[in-house]
Design an enzyme around this catalytic site. Structure first.
Site, PDB file in Angstrom:
ATOM      1  N   HIS B 145      -0.449   2.121  -8.760  1.00  0.00           N
ATOM      2  CA  HIS B 145      -1.390   1.443  -9.661  1.00  0.00           C
ATOM      3  C   HIS B 145      -2.814   1.566  -9.136  1.00  0.00           C
ATOM      4  CE1 HIS B 145      -2.601  -2.035 -12.318  1.00  0.00           C
ATOM      5  NE2 HIS B 145      -3.530  -2.101 -11.398  1.00  0.00           N
ATOM      6  N   GLU B 146      -2.983   1.355  -7.834  1.00  0.00           N
ATOM      7  CA  GLU B 146      -4.342   1.444  -7.274  1.00  0.00           C
ATOM      8  C   GLU B 146      -4.861   2.871  -7.309  1.00  0.00           C
ATOM      9  OE1 GLU B 146      -5.916  -1.147  -6.839  1.00  0.00           O
ATOM     10  OE2 GLU B 146      -4.199  -2.483  -6.992  1.00  0.00           O
TER      11      GLU B 146
END
Lengths: 187, 481
Positions: B145-146
């Protein structure tokens, strides 16, 4: 006057067309380079696995010296994989190496001293990660192939592709189900 | 994915364009009110100059301040090899050539954020609390996600949007202040010049209205952009890992143990994976105010969408499914991505997770909470559907119905034996008949609608053959695939 205006419009249209062709061509070139780059990434990860194996064999030998058969099998599989040249051959040999490696990791179950060894647990994590990386590199390669093939086959870039000789790339499919068996590294 | 990124950039440019319009409009209105009718040019110029100054300040400071604010400690491979390996695996999946620097903060609240606007300048910060609680797959999903934020250049986008918002707020503030001071000055101006200058009531009113509304509108735009990018990052993470359940369970763990982040700061709040601001996201309320003012989409919605993706019929996963899941869960047709982008991308097949997920750190928090309850005198009754019913000591009735499957269990004075709970005669009483039947399509997560309209999610580990709707109480029988 009107012929001049029409002339300008025509020139403008031609310029726009040229720019579009350039943009599409560059898109195709970029896509093809991405595919090649992704393929070489798979090679990088396979090589990483080759490099990890000698260290693993040495560590296991220290604790499980009776298991020479399994260890020799993995060393032999490794050298076969390193020597393979064609794509089909490589994929077959790497599959065999995966299976042999799985057997080595599995036999460590029976040796609690080996499991407690910090060097071994570190190697175990590295090997798990390398297997994952090979998987993700293949996944990425297939993604890049998909994007590139879309460009080659879809209108309007397919016109450019056929003019300049871009061909669809092959995705990395596993040829038979035995190769899709991932070594179960369970402890 | 490139088509998706391009499409999202186009939409984001639209929001930025709206923000820029608000900025320029505010400048023009202020300029008009001070020196009509040509003053708007000066107003616009002033607004743009202010914006340029603030942008320069924001971009030059960049990363270091954010990292120092979070008290981030760099982590190298010897200290935490798993984190580095997980990041490098995701870099391959995301086709990201530059590895972001990895940091850890000594914070027990689990959270993570990504920063950096240039490709070789990016960083990911993870709290120690998160590293303790998640297993390898979940950690990988959070890192994915990051990384998606970095690949989509979300920090650059949010910085730009934030700078515009800041400029608008500042302009509006300055103008409102100068208004109260300005009445005296305007008399002097009028006496000095030949007839131009001074304040004009009509333009003043317009400018005041603008100055009041502009910051609100700009804030809503900025937050809408932030939420849209969060959904995009969720979808990208699911595609990189090919395993949306990992991110769903990671978000669930994050949601149940929010805590207050020590180095909390309203400015850095939007960049975290889960909103660290308690009051805005721990509420389950779906009121419009909460939805509009949140920097992140509501956590349960994110989890429901991911789990819906996981339950697709033949394991084919693509953005169309994310979109469909989004529409199903939120009930709105406001789509984060356009159909054109989805058509381009095609499908990928979903991965099935390994059954045993080793926890990277120690904590077994579910056990901890139950420990507290047991110590407080709660009674634990295991139901055959898998739920452990926790009965408070003040519960007066002699039997209790399971909240998930609806079957009745008797509540004893002493701790009950397992056989009592598994008594086959304790089936749903006649006044709880089975109203619906649902046929499973697979053995994984699935979701369907109860007759009252509530979305029900079916877990693969459900031990019973029926499920009770928490909203209306109707019982749905589940038939196996």
């Amino acid at each position: 006057m009107t012929t001049q205006v029409i002339g300008y419009i025509f020139l403008g249209g031609v310029a726009l067309l040229i720019i579009t062709v350039i943009a599409l061509y560059n898109g195709l070139v970029g896509g093809r380079n991405q595919v090649r780059n992704a393929w070489s990434q798979i090679d990088v990860q396979l090589k990483r696995r080759h490099d990890l194996i000698p260290n693993l064999v040495e560590t296991v030998k220290g604790y499980a010296s009776h298991e020479s058969e399994t260890l020799e099998a993995v060393i032999a599989a490794r050298s076969n994989a390193m020597q393979a040249s064609t794509v089909a051959d490589k994929s077959a040999q790497e599959g065999l190496l995966s299976a042999a490696l799985g057997k080595v990791m599995a036999l460590a179950e029976a040796y609690p001293d080996l499991k407690a060894n910090q060097n071994f647990t570190g190697l175990q994590e590295e090997i798990t990660s390398t297997e994952n990386r090979i998987g993700f590199a293949r996944q990425n390669y297939n993604d890049q192939v998909l994007q590139f093939n879309n460009k080659v086959q879809m209108f309007p870039s397919n016109l450019i592709a056929s003019t300049f000789g871009f061909e669809t790339a092959e995705s990395f499919e596993l040829s038979d189900t035995s190769q899709s068996a991932v070594p179960a590294v369970k402890f | 994915m490139w088509e998706l990124i391009r499409q999202n950039r186009r939409r984001s440019w639209l929001i930025l364009f709206c923000l820029a319009t608000v900025l320029v409009g505010l400048g023009a209105a202020i300029g008009l009110s001070i020196a009509p009718p040509d003053g708007w040019r000066w107003g616009v110029l002033g607004a743009l100059i202010l914006w340029a100054v603030m942008a320069a300040a924001a971009y030059s400071q960049g990363q270091n301040m954010v990292l120092r604010l979070a008290r981030a400690i760099p982590v190298n491979e010897d200290v935490h090899p798993v984190l580095h390996n997980v990041t490098e695996e995701m870099m391959l999946a995301a086709n990201l050539p530059h590895k972001p620097a990895l940091y850890v903060t000594d914070d027990s609240a689990p959270n993570a954020f990504a920063t950096g606007s240039r490709p070789n300048d990016s960083a990911i910060v993870i709290t120690a609390g998160l590293l303790q609680r998640l297993n390898r797959d979940e950690l990988q999903a959070v890192v994915a996600h990051e990384l998606a934020h970095i690949v989509n250049q979300d920090t650059k986008l949010m910085t730009t949007s934030g700078v515009m918002l800041g400029t608008i707020v500042m302009l509006s503030d300055m103008f409102m202040r100068s208004m109260w001071v300005g009445y005296g000055r305007s008399v002097r101006v009028r006496s000095r010049s030949t007839g131009k200058g001074g304040t004009h009531p009509a333009w003043m009113i317009l400018a005041v209205v603008f100055a009041v509304l502009a910051p609100l509108f700009a804030q809503l735009l900025h937050l809408a952009l932030s939420r849209q990018r969060e959904y995009l990052a969720d979808a990208c993470a699911a595609l990189y890992t090919r395993y949306p359940e990992a991110l769903a369970s990671a978000l669930e763990k994050l949601g149940s143990q929010r805590g207050q982040l020590h180095s909390l700061n309203r400015i850095t709040a939007p960049m975290y994976i889960v909103s660290p601001l308690r009051q805005l996201s721990q509420t389950k309320s779906r009121s419009l105010y909460r939805r509009l003012k949140g920097t992140h989409p509501p956590l349960e919605e994110r989890i429901s969408i991911l789990r819906d993706m996981a339950g697709v019929p033949n394991g084919e996963l693509n953005l169309r499914h994310f979109n469909r899941a989004y529409v199903k869960v939120t009930g709105t047709r406001h789509m984060p991505f356009s159909d054109l982008a989805i058509a381009d991308f095609g499908s990928v097949s979903i991965r099935h997770g390994k059954p045993d997920g080793t926890v990277v750190g120690e904590a077994n928090l579910h056990g901890e909470m139950d420990l507290v309850r047991a110590a407080s005198g709660f009674q634990m009754i295991p139901c055959h559907c898998g739920v452990r019913i926790k009965v408070p000591p003040s519960f007066a009735q002699s039997s209790i119905s399971c909240p998930r499957c609806g079957s009745y269990h008797s509540v004893h004075e002493v701790s009950p034996s397992d056989t009592a709970a598994l008594d086959p005669e304790l089936v749903p009483a006649p006044h709880q008949p089975v109203t619906n039947v649902y046929r499973r399509r697979s053995n994984g997560w699935e979701s369907f609608d109860c007759s009252c309209g509530r979305l029900m999610q079916l877990s693969p580990s459900l031990g019973a053959d029926r499920l009770r709707c928490p909203a209306c109480g109707a019982v749905t029988k589940i038939e196996s695939a």
